[in-house]
Design an enzyme around this catalytic site. Structure first.
Site: not given
Ligand SMILES: NC(=O)c1ccc[n+]([C@@H]2O[C@H](COP(=O)([O-])OP(=O)(O)OC[C@H]3O[C@@H](n4cnc5c(N)ncnc54)[C@H](O)[C@@H]3O)[C@@H](O)[C@H]2O)c1
Ligand SMILES: [Zn+2]
Length: 364
Positions: A123, A144, A186, A228, A238, A242, A246, A249, A253, A265
């Site tokens: 929980r 989030k 971003e 942020k 949101e 907030r 987006n 986006h 998306h 992304h």
């Molecule tokens: N929660 C939120 O507010 C929010 C906001 C924006 C995006 N997101 C989410 O974030 C995700 C995308 O995140 P991302 O782009 O970081 O992707 P990711 O976590 O998949 O990382 C991208 C790639 O880089 C590799 N990697 C990460 N750090 C590394 C490092 N220091 N050195 C070498 N390789 C490394 C990872 O293994 C992966 O292959 C999506 O799922 C998206 O929906 C969430």
């Molecule tokens: Zn984003």
């Protein structure tokens, strides 16, 4: 080291940004009032664990914490209920109890997945974000968390704020170039929606930033996190404001989904922000933003146009189904100027199609 605070009614949390910070993790964790009796579980993907797992585990181990490390396959496909199930099992087997805490070491995928596990495990237990991608300066802040369903992205999720965010900028050295570029989208987004002086600063220093010059990168991450943090502090769940996060986006998306995630992304969001700037000019929410938007994104080698076999109709249909769209009407975050945006509901499909046409092949 730079520190930003996220101020929330239930008590906020610090975001520490700088070089070599993992060695200070025991101090940061002590500052939270967590003693060595709190079992810690570090979760990292298969790329990040071999690079940085030990760097996080060792100082905590030496400080007397009972700390374990568990990994999962890297990639968006791991943001799934089956990975969640496997990680849950690992936590139970490792003896993680209600007194335990999770450390999410990695990019946005790890933060979202491990954060959701923390939100639901027994929980809810506390967690710490240790972002290792530039994009994760965004995803690690704001609480989030969630996983995908085969029928849609982020379909299962929660609001669960971390207790602490520690961004060790040394980790960016190993990040693949394409992920660095994607992350800049971003950063630029945070500037374009909230802080025109930040946008100017990014444009003035894009050479140093593209070279990952550590002082400049730390400053960019800190200013992005500040935007942020400010937005989340004003509207944690949101209900209104907030949604400006987006920006880019709605279109982004749709491009991500239709290309089956061949667009990263940030690349898709970049094209989406150019689209929003064109849309804003057409709907007269802003003037003279399109050229500037393209210029700042191009400075970070981000795409500003797209090509592909998909029709405008297909793309618009996806935009209507966006989680943020209410009742199938088209909603966009549009510029009012540089550093200021407005949320616009009921945008006409014809105007969106015109913009999509102009985005194809970069027609001015
Ligand atoms: N929660 C939120 O507010 C929010 C906001 C924006 C995006 N997101 C989410 O974030 C995700 C995308 O995140 P991302 O782009 O970081 O992707 P990711 O976590 O998949 O990382 C991208 C790639 O880089 C590799 N990697 C990460 N750090 C590394 C490092 N220091 N050195 C070498 N390789 C490394 C990872 O293994 C992966 O292959 C999506 O799922 C998206 O929906 C969430
Ligand atoms: Zn984003």
């Amino acid at each position: 080291m730079r520190t930003i605070y996220v101020q929330l009614p239930q008590g906020g949390y610090p975001i520490h940004i700088g070089s070599g910070l993992y060695s200070q993790l025991p101090n940061f964790i002590h500052d939270l009032g967590w003693d060595e009796h709190r079992p810690l579980m570090v979760i990292a993907d298969s790329h990040v664990a071999p690079l940085y797992g030990e760097k996080v585990v060792q100082p905590l181990d030496e400080a007397g914490y009972q700390v374990s490390l568990v990994t999962f396959p890297a990639g968006e496909h791991s943001k799934s209920s089956s990975t969640l199930e496997k990680l849950t099992e690992e936590c139970i087997r490792a003896g993680l109890d209600r007194n335990g805490a999770i450390l999410a070491l990695g990019g946005g995928v790890t933060g979202d997945l491990a954060g959701f596990l923390a939100a639901s495990y027994m929980r809810g237990i506390p967690f710490i974000q240790l972002p290792t991608t530039l994009l994760a300066h965004d995803s690690s802040v704001g609480g989030k968390v969630g996983i995908n369903h085969s029928l849609g992205k982020n379909m299962l999720g929660a609001f669960h704020q971390p207790s602490l965010v520690v961004f060790d900028t040394d980790t960016l050295i190993t990040l693949p170039r394409r992920e660095v570029v994607s992350g800049f989208a971003e950063v630029v987004k945070h500037a374009l929606i909230y802080d025109d002086s930040f946008a100017k600063w990014l444009l003035d220093h894009h050479v140093q930033l593209n070279d990952l010059h550590s002082e400049y990168i730390a400053e960019a991450i800190a200013r992005g996190c500040q935007v942020k943090a400010d937005v989340v502090a004003l509207d944690e769940r949101e209900h209104g404001l907030r949604a400006i996060l987006n920006y880019g986006h709605t279109m982004g998306h749709a491009l991500e989904a239709i290309s089956d995630y061949t667009y990263a992304h940030g690349e898709a969001v970049s094209i989406g922000m150019v689209g929003a700037s064109l849309l804003g000019e057409k709907l007269r929410t802003a003037r003279n933003v399109h050229h500037y938007t393209k210029e700042i994104l191009a400075a970070f080698s981000l795409p500003t146009s797209f090509s592909g076999p998909w029709s405008n109709k297909q793309l618009v249909e996806l935009m209507r189904r966006d989680k943020k769209a209410l009742g199938g009407s088209l909603t966009f975050v549009l510029p009012k100027g540089i550093g200021e945006v407005v949320i616009q509901h009921d945008v006409q499909e014809e105007v969106v199609s015109e913009v999509l046409q102009e985005l194809r092949g970069g027609v001015e």
